[in-house]
Motif scaffolding. Structure first.
Motif, mmCIF file in Angstrom:
data_model
loop_
_atom_site.group_PDB
_atom_site.id
_atom_site.type_symbol
_atom_site.label_atom_id
_atom_site.label_comp_id
_atom_site.label_asym_id
_atom_site.label_seq_id
_atom_site.Cartn_x
_atom_site.Cartn_y
_atom_site.Cartn_z
ATOM 1 N N LEU A 115 0.905 -1.296 0.167
ATOM 2 C CA LEU A 115 0.052 -0.032 0.106
ATOM 3 C C LEU A 115 0.936 1.477 0.170
ATOM 4 C CD1 LEU A 115 -2.650 -0.920 2.615
ATOM 5 C CD2 LEU A 115 -2.911 -0.803 -0.031
ATOM 6 N N GLN A 116 1.805 1.249 0.785
ATOM 7 C CA GLN A 116 2.572 2.498 0.845
ATOM 8 C C GLN A 116 3.559 2.487 -0.518
ATOM 9 O OE1 GLN A 116 3.392 4.852 3.236
ATOM 10 N NE2 GLN A 116 1.636 3.671 4.051
ATOM 11 N N ALA A 117 3.986 1.657 -1.036
ATOM 12 C CA ALA A 117 4.375 1.655 -2.333
ATOM 13 C C ALA A 117 3.624 2.200 -3.538
ATOM 14 C CB ALA A 117 5.053 0.246 -2.867
ATOM 15 N N LEU A 118 2.087 1.870 -3.379
ATOM 16 C CA LEU A 118 1.485 2.420 -4.256
ATOM 17 C C LEU A 118 1.005 3.780 -4.177
ATOM 18 C CD1 LEU A 118 -0.966 -0.730 -4.386
ATOM 19 C CD2 LEU A 118 0.417 0.284 -6.423
ATOM 20 N N LEU A 119 0.851 4.073 -2.793
ATOM 21 C CA LEU A 119 0.733 5.371 -2.463
ATOM 22 C C LEU A 119 1.981 6.348 -2.968
ATOM 23 C CD1 LEU A 119 -0.433 5.206 1.236
ATOM 24 C CD2 LEU A 119 -1.846 6.399 -0.617
ATOM 25 N N HIS A 120 3.132 6.042 -2.760
ATOM 26 C CA HIS A 120 4.431 6.496 -3.371
ATOM 27 C C HIS A 120 4.464 6.750 -4.835
ATOM 28 C CE1 HIS A 120 8.423 8.220 -3.130
ATOM 29 N NE2 HIS A 120 8.694 7.170 -4.174
ATOM 30 N N LYS A 121 4.017 5.654 -5.578
ATOM 31 C CA LYS A 121 4.022 5.647 -6.929
ATOM 32 C C LYS A 121 2.804 6.489 -7.491
ATOM 33 C CE LYS A 121 6.360 1.125 -7.058
ATOM 34 N NZ LYS A 121 6.032 -0.133 -7.759
ATOM 35 N N GLY A 122 1.805 6.934 -6.625
ATOM 36 C CA GLY A 122 0.742 7.740 -7.240
ATOM 37 C C GLY A 122 -0.381 6.958 -7.630
ATOM 38 N N TRP A 123 -0.501 5.738 -7.469
ATOM 39 C CA TRP A 123 -1.595 4.663 -7.790
ATOM 40 C C TRP A 123 -2.680 5.006 -6.750
ATOM 41 C CZ3 TRP A 123 -2.069 2.140 -12.213
ATOM 42 C CH2 TRP A 123 -1.016 2.104 -13.121
ATOM 43 N N LEU A 124 -2.559 5.132 -5.557
ATOM 44 C CA LEU A 124 -3.476 5.279 -4.562
ATOM 45 C C LEU A 124 -3.543 6.564 -3.892
ATOM 46 C CD1 LEU A 124 -3.248 2.077 -2.818
ATOM 47 C CD2 LEU A 124 -5.173 2.599 -4.339
ATOM 48 N N ILE A 125 -4.584 7.160 -3.435
ATOM 49 C CA ILE A 125 -4.798 8.340 -2.825
ATOM 50 C C ILE A 125 -5.482 8.193 -1.322
ATOM 51 C CG2 ILE A 125 -5.751 10.543 -2.715
ATOM 52 C CD1 ILE A 125 -5.822 10.412 -5.837
ATOM 53 N N VAL A 126 -4.907 8.793 -0.581
ATOM 54 C CA VAL A 126 -5.781 8.663 1.090
ATOM 55 C C VAL A 126 -6.657 9.893 1.305
ATOM 56 C CG1 VAL A 126 -5.736 8.640 3.428
ATOM 57 C CG2 VAL A 126 -3.829 7.489 1.980
ATOM 58 N N ASP A 127 -7.755 9.922 1.076
ATOM 59 C CA ASP A 127 -8.886 10.854 1.692
ATOM 60 C C ASP A 127 -8.584 11.418 2.959
ATOM 61 O OD1 ASP A 127 -10.466 9.407 2.761
ATOM 62 O OD2 ASP A 127 -12.067 9.353 1.320
ATOM 63 N N ALA A 128 -9.710 12.527 3.613
ATOM 64 C CA ALA A 128 -9.657 12.936 4.699
ATOM 65 C C ALA A 128 -9.932 11.976 5.826
ATOM 66 C CB ALA A 128 -10.577 14.337 4.766
ATOM 67 N N ASP A 129 -10.766 10.985 5.447
ATOM 68 C CA ASP A 129 -11.281 9.966 6.350
ATOM 69 C C ASP A 129 -10.027 8.639 6.476
ATOM 70 O OD1 ASP A 129 -13.512 11.393 6.874
ATOM 71 O OD2 ASP A 129 -14.575 10.552 5.108
ATOM 72 N N ARG A 130 -9.252 8.796 5.688
ATOM 73 C CA ARG A 130 -8.099 7.647 5.724
ATOM 74 C C ARG A 130 -8.693 6.676 4.768
ATOM 75 N NH1 ARG A 130 -6.661 5.156 10.819
ATOM 76 N NH2 ARG A 130 -5.357 3.994 9.552
ATOM 77 N N SER A 131 -9.688 6.809 3.878
ATOM 78 C CA SER A 131 -9.996 5.817 3.103
ATOM 79 C C SER A 131 -9.157 6.001 1.865
ATOM 80 C CB SER A 131 -11.268 6.051 2.650
ATOM 81 O OG SER A 131 -12.093 5.828 3.641
ATOM 82 N N LEU A 132 -8.949 4.930 1.286
ATOM 83 C CA LEU A 132 -8.106 4.664 -0.007
ATOM 84 C C LEU A 132 -8.920 4.946 -1.299
ATOM 85 C CD1 LEU A 132 -5.729 1.721 0.991
ATOM 86 C CD2 LEU A 132 -5.215 4.173 0.987
ATOM 87 N N THR A 133 -8.743 5.475 -2.093
ATOM 88 C CA THR A 133 -9.071 5.704 -3.439
ATOM 89 C C THR A 133 -8.021 5.647 -4.622
ATOM 90 O OG1 THR A 133 -10.755 6.622 -4.933
ATOM 91 C CG2 THR A 133 -9.292 8.109 -3.752
ATOM 92 N N LEU A 134 -8.463 5.139 -5.754
ATOM 93 C CA LEU A 134 -7.583 5.310 -6.887
ATOM 94 C C LEU A 134 -7.142 6.667 -7.465
ATOM 95 C CD1 LEU A 134 -9.313 2.122 -8.634
ATOM 96 C CD2 LEU A 134 -7.318 1.875 -7.132
#
Length: 81
Positions: free
Chosen positions: A43-62
């Motif tokens: 998950l951290q790798a995907l966040l770092h690579k720009g594939w995932l985003i965390v919103d204000a509620d800590r939910s993941l989205t593409l």
């Protein structure tokens, strides 16, 4: 945006996409509960690579690019990872 992702990261993106389509708001904690703590580095790798985003509620989205990449695949439509 890093377009080089592993097969495991791609499977995780497909899992997140399926949860989002089902109306769920996955978090890192809910995915770790479901898939095990070994999912956190991916998950951290995907966040770092720009594939995932965390919103204000800590939910993941593409990210938009991830949405476009997954929508162009024929095998993702209803597939579960």
């Amino acid at each position: 945006m890093d377009f080089n992702i592993t097969a495991e990261e791609e499977a995780l993106l497909i899992r997140v996409a399926a949860q989002l389509r089902a109306g769920h708001s996955p978090t890192d904690d809910s995915l770790a509960d479901e898939l095990g703590d070994e999912v956190r580095p991916r998950l951290q790798a995907l966040l770092h690579k720009g594939w995932l985003i965390v919103d204000a509620d800590r939910s993941l989205t593409l990210s938009r690019v991830a949405q476009a990449a997954l929508s162009s695949r024929r095998d993702v439509g209803g597939a579960e990872a």
